[in-house]
Motif scaffolding. Structure first.
Motif, mmCIF file in Angstrom:
data_model
loop_
_atom_site.group_PDB
_atom_site.id
_atom_site.type_symbol
_atom_site.label_atom_id
_atom_site.label_comp_id
_atom_site.label_asym_id
_atom_site.label_seq_id
_atom_site.Cartn_x
_atom_site.Cartn_y
_atom_site.Cartn_z
ATOM 1 N N ALA A 170 14.272 -8.178 -9.576
ATOM 2 C CA ALA A 170 13.965 -7.892 -10.980
ATOM 3 C C ALA A 170 12.520 -8.247 -11.303
ATOM 4 C CB ALA A 170 14.920 -8.671 -11.886
ATOM 5 N N VAL A 171 12.066 -9.383 -10.778
ATOM 6 C CA VAL A 171 10.662 -9.782 -10.972
ATOM 7 C C VAL A 171 9.735 -8.753 -10.339
ATOM 8 C CG1 VAL A 171 8.920 -11.522 -10.378
ATOM 9 C CG2 VAL A 171 11.195 -12.236 -11.151
ATOM 10 N N ASN A 172 10.145 -8.232 -9.183
ATOM 11 C CA ASN A 172 9.319 -7.234 -8.489
ATOM 12 C C ASN A 172 9.120 -5.981 -9.349
ATOM 13 O OD1 ASN A 172 7.975 -5.957 -6.258
ATOM 14 N ND2 ASN A 172 9.863 -4.846 -5.854
ATOM 15 N N LEU A 173 10.188 -5.487 -9.956
ATOM 16 C CA LEU A 173 10.075 -4.304 -10.812
ATOM 17 C C LEU A 173 9.152 -4.557 -12.003
ATOM 18 C CD1 LEU A 173 13.728 -2.920 -10.889
ATOM 19 C CD2 LEU A 173 11.734 -1.840 -9.868
ATOM 20 N N VAL A 174 9.293 -5.740 -12.602
ATOM 21 C CA VAL A 174 8.429 -6.077 -13.739
ATOM 22 C C VAL A 174 6.977 -6.164 -13.298
ATOM 23 C CG1 VAL A 174 7.886 -7.851 -15.443
ATOM 24 C CG2 VAL A 174 10.267 -7.244 -14.998
ATOM 25 N N LEU A 175 6.725 -6.766 -12.134
ATOM 26 C CA LEU A 175 5.352 -6.886 -11.641
ATOM 27 C C LEU A 175 4.738 -5.520 -11.343
ATOM 28 C CD1 LEU A 175 5.460 -9.984 -9.250
ATOM 29 C CD2 LEU A 175 4.482 -9.836 -11.539
ATOM 30 N N ILE A 176 5.539 -4.599 -10.800
ATOM 31 C CA ILE A 176 5.020 -3.240 -10.539
ATOM 32 C C ILE A 176 4.556 -2.606 -11.845
ATOM 33 C CG2 ILE A 176 5.637 -0.901 -9.833
ATOM 34 C CD1 ILE A 176 7.505 -2.124 -7.750
ATOM 35 N N VAL A 177 5.401 -2.711 -12.883
ATOM 36 C CA VAL A 177 5.043 -2.138 -14.183
ATOM 37 C C VAL A 177 3.823 -2.846 -14.760
ATOM 38 C CG1 VAL A 177 5.828 -1.762 -16.541
ATOM 39 C CG2 VAL A 177 7.406 -1.404 -14.640
ATOM 40 N N GLY A 178 3.790 -4.198 -14.636
ATOM 41 C CA GLY A 178 2.656 -4.952 -15.155
ATOM 42 C C GLY A 178 1.351 -4.603 -14.474
ATOM 43 N N VAL A 179 1.371 -4.486 -13.145
ATOM 44 C CA VAL A 179 0.156 -4.141 -12.400
ATOM 45 C C VAL A 179 -0.275 -2.716 -12.720
ATOM 46 C CG1 VAL A 179 -0.810 -3.785 -10.089
ATOM 47 C CG2 VAL A 179 0.609 -5.786 -10.543
ATOM 48 N N MET A 180 0.674 -1.787 -12.791
ATOM 49 C CA MET A 180 0.349 -0.409 -13.151
ATOM 50 C C MET A 180 -0.277 -0.341 -14.543
ATOM 51 S SD MET A 180 1.215 2.022 -10.853
ATOM 52 C CE MET A 180 1.664 3.480 -11.772
ATOM 53 N N SER A 181 0.178 -1.219 -15.439
ATOM 54 C CA SER A 181 -0.368 -1.237 -16.795
ATOM 55 C C SER A 181 -1.772 -1.830 -16.826
ATOM 56 C CB SER A 181 0.541 -2.040 -17.729
ATOM 57 O OG SER A 181 1.835 -1.486 -17.776
ATOM 58 N N MET A 182 -2.056 -2.747 -15.912
ATOM 59 C CA MET A 182 -3.355 -3.417 -15.907
ATOM 60 C C MET A 182 -4.448 -2.599 -15.242
ATOM 61 S SD MET A 182 -2.756 -7.491 -15.257
ATOM 62 C CE MET A 182 -1.536 -7.344 -13.951
ATOM 63 N N ALA A 185 4.495 -14.808 -15.086
ATOM 64 C CA ALA A 185 4.366 -14.724 -16.544
ATOM 65 C C ALA A 185 3.328 -13.678 -16.938
ATOM 66 C CB ALA A 185 3.986 -16.093 -17.115
ATOM 67 N N ALA A 186 2.211 -13.599 -16.191
ATOM 68 C CA ALA A 186 1.186 -12.592 -16.482
ATOM 69 C C ALA A 186 1.750 -11.189 -16.280
ATOM 70 C CB ALA A 186 -0.029 -12.813 -15.590
ATOM 71 N N GLY A 187 2.550 -11.017 -15.208
ATOM 72 C CA GLY A 187 3.173 -9.719 -14.974
ATOM 73 C C GLY A 187 4.102 -9.318 -16.112
ATOM 74 N N PHE A 188 4.915 -10.279 -16.590
ATOM 75 C CA PHE A 188 5.809 -9.999 -17.718
ATOM 76 C C PHE A 188 5.009 -9.653 -18.973
ATOM 77 C CE2 PHE A 188 9.194 -11.664 -15.169
ATOM 78 C CZ PHE A 188 10.353 -11.153 -15.721
ATOM 79 N N LEU A 189 3.910 -10.381 -19.207
ATOM 80 C CA LEU A 189 3.102 -10.167 -20.408
ATOM 81 C C LEU A 189 2.507 -8.765 -20.432
ATOM 82 C CD1 LEU A 189 1.790 -11.392 -22.970
ATOM 83 C CD2 LEU A 189 -0.131 -12.050 -21.508
ATOM 84 N N TYR A 190 1.940 -8.337 -19.297
ATOM 85 C CA TYR A 190 1.276 -7.034 -19.272
ATOM 86 C C TYR A 190 2.263 -5.876 -19.100
ATOM 87 C CZ TYR A 190 -3.280 -9.190 -19.399
ATOM 88 O OH TYR A 190 -4.379 -9.892 -19.816
ATOM 89 N N ALA A 191 3.514 -6.198 -18.730
ATOM 90 C CA ALA A 191 4.548 -5.158 -18.710
ATOM 91 C C ALA A 191 5.173 -4.979 -20.089
ATOM 92 C CB ALA A 191 5.635 -5.515 -17.697
#
Length: 617
Positions: free
Chosen positions: A486-498, A18-24
């Motif tokens: 799909a979760v992996n792609l979202v997490l990559i974007v979320g971590v890159m954003s954070m 959920a945190a990954g989705f939020l920050y992505a």
């Protein structure tokens, strides 16, 4: 049970996803073209300037989405870059030179996301998200400083040798010295030729009692080359102080420097810090001079009149410079015992020695701190280069109370923000020659929109083909792997954003494509091991447990070695290589998390804890 997670583990995994989705999420909102206005020298902007800008935009028919003061800056958002560029020119005309007007791209996410710390992923210059500056170095000032250095060295050396001269003046690419008679002239020529071998020293054809000391053409080129390279080094230091990820600082021709700042948010501050040519000079106050008379033109020989920045009162200083900012090795802003802003200065060994010798013999006498800043006049020289004007202001006059060494402080600074800016400039280094930003623009895709579309197409096609393969080959378990992918792609974007400073470039997109394949590879190993266990006669629950347990060591070994390679690429590489390494390293970590933990959690929730006779794999 073999395949049953405790509730806390499900909740922890759900929280991470959920945190990954939020920050992505902020990446879906894009960015608005904006104009950012801040005051020079760390000053404040107020409602008066805001109204001035608003009226100027309205009079010229420029529509804006929002216009407000945020973080002591006027920030105006626009619908398109055409309005942004027109607004920049209008604001510069309306506000004048006391304000810095810069282009920017500002996140368009809602306020609640911003309050939670969410921000879109920073894109590299090749993905439309940076600022480009083209800077020009004023080489005439570099040569002037070299002449002043030669003059100062000649004065000291001739005084120590006991050779008296009539005058010492700039001449061509060097200086000329006049003496009283032929005997002193010959002694001086012999002495200077022996001790200043970089100069061509000879008697003047016009006056036999005058010596000329000039730099050769090769040495002049060395001085200019040194000025350019030193300015490049100092600008890199200033960029590092700004915390910009993957910056590009490189020379262009003999006198220009290109600076590209990907993902920069505060372009107004970047423009001020990079374009500023500030240094300090410490000088002796001429106590015998009358400041009022000097201000009216009666300046004593060997002195110059300047004005105090705080009260605009004239101050008469000796021309001889005790110390320049070139000897400053460290500077930080703080407050004195009366809570007034100050800058603490650290000098190198040579500077500390000079300051120590001067203050030892001048205790009880005043010493002035002169702030020197070069600003463009808007005029051009005959050779087409920008003409600069030296702005010199006295920021501090203090009585020397004791012998100073390599550390001391300066006061008399207007504000804490100005003290921070001055400390940053001095800490990063004083530019050898002033620079002018001759071109500024936000940079679009350097490889073209077509290449960006192809990069996104590659990710989508790769993703879709992998999804189709996993469903066809592994059926139900393939669907589980696809959800994790799909979760992996979202997490990559979320971590890159954070991560502060992380920037996505086209090579970074290639890293994402690679991690998609690696994430599936981990699931393939797990699923094949589960199939083997079933063929060996194990039950579905035991086969799932053994499959994940046995494949883990193989997956870990393969990913750890790749992660080490990514770390080495990041440490040794530059620019695009670093961009690739960052996304690869992040993708490895997220793919291991999703391929092992997320898929196991989904499988456990679907079939764990209950009796099943057959697995869809």
């Amino acid at each position: 049970m073999l395949n049953k997670y405790p509730v806390w583990k499900y909740l922890l995994l759900l929280f991470i996803v959920a945190a990954g989705f939020l920050y992505a999420l902020p990446n879906l909102y894009g960015e608005d073209p904006a104009v950012q206005i801040s005051a020079t020298r760390g000053g404040d902007v107020d409602v008066a300037q805001l109204e001035q800008v608003k009226q100027a935009l309205q009079q010229n028919g420029i529509e804006y989405q929002s216009l407000a003061i945020e973080n002591n800056q006027i920030q105006a958002r626009f619908k398109d870059t055409e309005s942004q560029l027109e607004a920049r020119d209008i604001a510069m005309q309306a506000l004048g030179s006391d304000f810095i007007v810069a282009l920017n791209l500002m996140p368009a996410q809602p306020q609640w996301l911003e309050d939670l710390g969410g921000s879109p992923m920073k894109l590299g210059l090749d993905l439309r998200g940076g600022v480009h500056f083209l800077m020009e170095v004023d080489m005439s000032v570099a040569m002037q400083k070299k002449q002043e250095e030669i003059q100062a060295d000649f004065k000291t050396s001739l005084r120590e040798e006991g050779l008296r001269y009539r005058n010492l003046l700039p001449f061509g690419n060097g200086v000329k010295v006049s003496f009283r008679n032929a005997e002193e002239t010959q002694k001086a020529e012999d002495y200077l030729s022996k001790n200043f071998r970089e100069l061509t020293i000879a008697q003047s054809n016009e006056d036999s009692n005058t010596i000329t000391a000039t730099l050769s053409d090769a040495r002049v080129q060395e001085v200019k080359e040194y000025a350019l390279q030193q300015n490049i080094t100092i600008i890199r230091n200033r960029v590092n102080q700004l915390g910009v990820a993957e910056p590009l600082v490189m020379r262009q021709g003999a006198e220009r420097i290109v600076v590209e700042l990907p993902g920069i948010q505060d372009t107004a501050r970047a423009k001020e810090i990079l374009g500023a040519t500030a240094t300090l000079e410490f000088r002796r106050v001429d106590q015998d001079a009358d400041p009022a008379s000097a201000a009216n033109g009666r300046v004593p020989y060997g002195s110059e009149v300047y004005y105090n920045r705080n009260n605009n009162q004239p101050v008469v200083l000796k021309k001889d410079v005790i110390l320049t900012g070139n000897h400053i090795t460290g500077a930080n802003a703080s407050f004195d015992e009366y809570q007034r802003p100050q800058v603490n200065i650290d000098l190198d060994a040579q500077g500390g020695t000079k300051m120590s010798h001067f203050t030892k013999d001048n205790i009880g006498k005043p010493m002035a701190t002169l702030f020197v800043e070069y600003k463009p006049t808007g005029r051009k020289k005959p050779d087409g280069s920008i003409e600069f004007e030296a702005i010199k202001e006295v920021i501090n006059v203090a009585t020397i109370q004791a012998r100073l060494a390599r550390s001391f402080r300066i006061t008399g600074i207007d504000s804490a923000a100005e003290a921070q800016n001055l400390a940053l400039l001095l800490r990063a280094g004083a530019l050898i020659a002033p620079i002018q930003i001759v071109e500024e623009r936000t940079v679009g895709p350097s490889l073209g929109q077509e290449n960006i579309d192809l990069g996104m197409t590659a990710i989508l096609w790769g993703f879709c083909l992998v999804l189709a393969f996993m469903i066809l080959y592994y059926r139900g378990f393939g669907i589980v792997a696809n959800v994790a992918l799909a979760v992996n792609l979202v997490l990559i974007v979320g971590v890159m954003s954070m991560i502060p400073g992380a920037t996505l470039t086209l090579p970074g997109m290639a890293g994402i494509v690679l991690t998609v394949g690696m994430a599936v590879d981990a699931n393939v190993l797990i699923f094949e091991r589960i199939r083997e266990e079933i063929l060996d006669g194990r039950g579905p629950q035991q086969a799932i447990h053994k499959g994940y347990e046995s494949a883990f060591s193989t997956i870990a070994d393969a990913n750890i070695t790749t992660f080490i390679a990514a770390v080495i690429l990041f440490a040794a590489g530059t620019g695009p290589i670093k961009g690739f390494a960052v996304t690869l390293a992040i993708g490895i970590l997220t793919s291991m998390f999703t391929a092992i933990l997320v898929t196991r959690a989904i499988v456990n929730a679907a079939v764990g804890g209950r009796k099943v006779s057959k697995l869809s794999i």
